[in-house]
Enzyme design. Structure first.
Site, PDB file in Angstrom:
ATOM      1  N   HIS A 269     -11.344  -5.515   8.882  1.00  0.00           N
ATOM      2  CA  HIS A 269     -12.631  -5.205   7.986  1.00  0.00           C
ATOM      3  C   HIS A 269     -13.572  -4.528   7.660  1.00  0.00           C
ATOM      4  CE1 HIS A 269     -10.347  -8.609   6.246  1.00  0.00           C
ATOM      5  NE2 HIS A 269     -10.224  -8.488   4.991  1.00  0.00           N
TER       6      HIS A 269
ATOM      7  N   GLU B  68       1.195  -1.055  -0.709  1.00  0.00           N
ATOM      8  CA  GLU B  68       0.134  -0.542  -0.203  1.00  0.00           C
ATOM      9  C   GLU B  68       1.258   1.522   0.297  1.00  0.00           C
ATOM     10  OE1 GLU B  68      -0.630  -2.895   2.013  1.00  0.00           O
ATOM     11  OE2 GLU B  68      -2.207  -3.075   0.784  1.00  0.00           O
TER      12      GLU B  68
END
Lengths: 421, 368
Positions: free
Chosen positions: B173, B103
């Site tokens: 999540h 990322e």
């Protein structure tokens, strides 16, 4: 960034694991060491580790005879792999019946790596894993019932139901998790290895065997992540007792390792940082075990880290929610033919280490263990609601005592005007 | 040809239920006027869900600007939420490609692309994974124009990321990290509540000359279905929308939480409480005028978001409104938010700011 169209012809057979022969085995490709497969075609550019997948070649011929293993060891390995496989199959069943929920990632097909490495560890050695961690926990000795209860979210789970599938922790077994985020566990493992080294060298507290070893398991996708490289550097710099185990199953959800990595041979990244890097056939538990023995012994002797790349494969999708449409059937069937449990069974029978009946009885015993784990998990209670606010801070009751002398988390107005917990 | 592709995609994907009963948008003058005046390019509307709307926006963005790129983890085959379906086939792998799992690298790489005058639309697969990219976004993206004296800028940067609870996501999540980014001058944070909003706001974000972080409520990807104009249209950034008029209390939210707030409004109406509901849409820079006008009218404010209450963006709204509307406020500003714990796994229903919690707070505030 066009995707390279890869054809079978460009691939080479993977380097098979090392045999038990020459000691001390040089991990770096020394000039005189026997590495026949790579030497035969030096001119060709080495690509993926799973050479023979699309080529349709037969599995790479073993570089040497199978390493020796005693009957007890073989049966222990067999039992552990069968436990891993059956447990994961039961997880899938339970998931589709709604007993567990969330994101569940199964380990089918990769059992040889977990068993091959973790069965060599002692209790004080640490294991750090990823979200595909059920079988690592089981191999390290966490009871199947604790893992199953954790998956069901029950209070008797190894993390009291707080962690779920992706966060298996166990203090008595030194399982340091379970990380949903790729690469997050590697620095944690590095720190644990440092603690082990400190304990041994400064505090003189660890076992006579040598340093306690930490194993960090992660996948091929993680080998492109910054945290991985940072830790390779730190571990080698301080000669930490850690083994970096890459479970290269070629796919990161839907991204092919070959198309995401400039040099797909991950083991080569070890020598770049000054540590040995070795590649092993991760579908063969005996080969994994041989390589693991050397890596772990190196760490115990204080010689520092090793990077081991295991060529392996997951038989199921990335998670139970993954339709697994992207992998080709020939690739899947190729690896299904190399099922580690079948291979070990075949080896045991051929070497007359045990009879079919004995293996069957092991399987039956494991079936019972897994069934019992499910019954236990079913019968266990859900955690109480108040557990939601516990363990946010060191004070197990979360936010300490309020001015009225009661635990703040028990005050219904605690977090907002009208909190209801 | 483009329309046909989009229709095909829409047809395959749509069909989920409407959330929360009637959404009543047709009643709201502001919304109807907004859509009519902003729609370009003719064509009708089509009922599609959120990920299809996002997909349509991306198709249009790539179509209208040849120097725009979409990349991230797994975007090639369509993405784990199907938001990028068909893009690689249509625009080629040079413009729509997968990145390795890094990322920090994705964000930094996107900033570099944007700094050279391109539109970089990077996807962070789950907002929970945005933290390695946090350094690049806060220290580089937000400050690029400022510290180069406008020599360079990364305005072409848009980060798209699914955020928020999804019912079973657990710790990693389900997070809502919008507050971290709202604290950074130089970045914009935009959160749509529905498919039509998403398409318009995403196109506006991509074309905005500032780096924008676009959080998509993942719970609504399939659940939220709405009539979405098929053409190219944009919705203005930094403009909040009053989606329900009322007189007793102002409610503010964004993303998936608006559906919960709406249900609370309906229930409160049965008790005779008339609620005004505002969708903030852009969190920074946020539309202080609209909120101030509403609170000046009602005298009461309630903010609701999924992120933990302490330090959440609701705190900024509460402080600003207290400053601006102090004499007008008839009750303390209420915040009904997630609890101050990591996002839990099994306890999600207790953690979330549910309709009942909001209803209780509405009543407490109104009867203060």
């Amino acid at each position: 960034m066009a995707a390279a169209s890869f054809t079978a012809a460009k691939f080479l057979a993977p380097v098979a694991g090392r045999s038990g022969g020459d000691r001390p085995a040089p991990f770096l490709p020394a000039p005189s060491s026997a590495r026949p497969l790579r030497r035969t075609r030096p001119a060709q550019r080495l690509l993926a580790v799973s050479s023979d997948v699309l080529a349709g070649n037969k599995a790479a011929p073993a570089a040497a005879a199978q390493p020796a293993v005693t009957r007890e060891e073989a049966l222990e390995l067999y039992e552990d792999m069968v436990l891993g496989r059956n447990f994961e199959d039961m997880c899938a069943q339970m998931y589709y019946r709604g007993k567990m929920f969330g994101f569940v990632h199964l380990y089918n097909g990769q059992e040889a790596v977990s068993t091959g490495f973790i069965k060599l560890l002692n209790q004080p050695d640490c294991v750090v894993s990823t979200y595909r961690d059920h079988v690592h926990a089981l191999s390290k000795g966490v009871p199947a019932r604790s893992v199953m209860a954790e998956l069901f979210g029950k209070a008797t789970g190894c993390c009291r139901g707080q962690g779920g599938s992706m966060h298996m922790f166990s203090e008595p077994h030194n399982v340091l998790g379970g990380f949903a985020f790729i690469g997050e566990g590697i620095p944690v493992a590095t720190g644990a290895a440092f603690a082990a080294k400190y304990r041994h060298e400064v505090l003189k507290q660890s076992s006579p065997d040598g340093l306690d070893v930490t194993l960090a398991f992660f996948g091929d996708g993680t080998a492109n992540n910054g945290q991985f490289f940072e830790c390779l550097n730190m571990a080698q710099l301080w000669k930490l007792p850690i083994v970096f185990v890459v479970e290269n199953n070629l796919w990161a959800i839907g991204m092919s390792h070959i198309r995401a990595t400039s040099d797909p041979e991950i083991w080569k990244k070890g020598p770049a940082f000054g540590m040995p890097g070795v590649h092993v056939d991760g579908m063969d538990v005996l080969k994994v075990r041989e390589v693991a023995k050397e890596a772990i012994d190196r760490a115990r002797r204080g010689e520092g880290p090793t990077l081991v790349e295991c060529e392996t494969y997951r038989f199921r999708g990335h998670s139970l929610a993954d339709p697994d449409e992207l992998r080709r059937p020939d690739e899947k069937s190729h690896y299904a033919a190399r099922d580690p449990i079948m291979s070990l069974k075949k080896y045991i029978i051929e070497q007359s280490l045990a009879s079919e009946a004995e293996l069957k009885s092991i399987e039956k015993r494991i079936d019972d263990v897994v069934e019992e784990a499910v019954d236990f998990a079913d019968a266990s209670p859900l955690p109480p609601r108040s557990q939601l606010l516990e363990n946010v801070f060191a004070d197990p009751k979360g936010f300490g005592i309020g001015p009225d002398g009661k635990y703040r988390c028990e005050d219904p107005k605690f977090t907002q005007g009208t909190a209801q917990v | 040809m483009a329309m046909k592709v989009l229709r095909e995609v829409g047809r395959k994907r749509s069909g989920a239920a409407w959330i929360g009963g009637s959404r009543g948008f047709a009643d709201c003058a502001a919304a109807a006027m907004g859509v009519a005046e902003r729609r370009e390019g003719g064509g009708g509307t089509k009922a599609v869900n959120l990920f299809t709307a996002v997909n349509q926006a991306l198709h249009i963005a790539l179509d209208t600007d040849p120097r725009s790129y979409v990349f991230g983890e797994d975007v090639g085959f369509g993405g784990v939420f199907r938001c990028t379906t068909g893009l690689a086939d249509r625009f080629g792998k040079n413009r729509v490609f997968n990145t390795p799992l890094c990322e920090q690298g994705i964000a930094g790489f996107a900033i570099g692309l944007a700094a050279m005058g391109n539109r970089a639309i990077a996807e962070i697969q789950f907002a929970d994974y945005i933290f390695p990219a946090f350094d690049q976004l806060v220290n580089e993206a937000a400050k690029f124009r400022y510290r180069s004296g406008n020599e360079f800028n990364c305005g072409g940067l848009t980060i798209r990321s699914p955020y928020g609870a999804v019912g079973h996501g657990g710790h990693y999540h389900s997070q809502s990290p919008e507050a971290f980014f709202c604290h950074v001058p130089g970045l914009k944070v935009v959160i749509p509540r529905s498919p039509r909003e998403a398409k318009g706001l995403l196109l506006a974000s991509i074309r905005d000359p500032n780096p924008v972080i676009f959080f998509e409520p993942k719970w609504l990807y399939r659940l939220s279905v709405e009539e979405v104009p098929e053409g190219d249209y944009m919705l203005p950034l930094s403009q909040a929308e009053v989606i329900r008029k009322g007189s007793d209390i102002t409610l503010i939210g964004w993303g998936a939480q608006l559906a919960v707030l709406e249900q609370a409004c309906e229930d409160a109406a049965k008790d005779g409480i008339s609620c005004e509901l505002i969708d903030l849409r852009t969190l920074i820079p946020w539309d202080k005028e609209t909120v101030e006008a509403s609170v000046s009218k009602t005298g009461k404010l309630l903010i609701s978001h999924e992120a933990p209450i302490t330090g959440g963006f609701g705190a900024e709204i509460a402080a600003s409104i207290a400053e601006r509307c102090f004499l007008r406020l008839e009750a303390p500003v209420a915040r009904v938010c997630g609890l101050d714990t990591p996002f839990p796994l099994v306890y999600e229903p207790f953690y979330m700011p549910t309709k009942n919690k909001i209803l209780d707070a509405i009543k407490a505030t109104v009867n203060y």
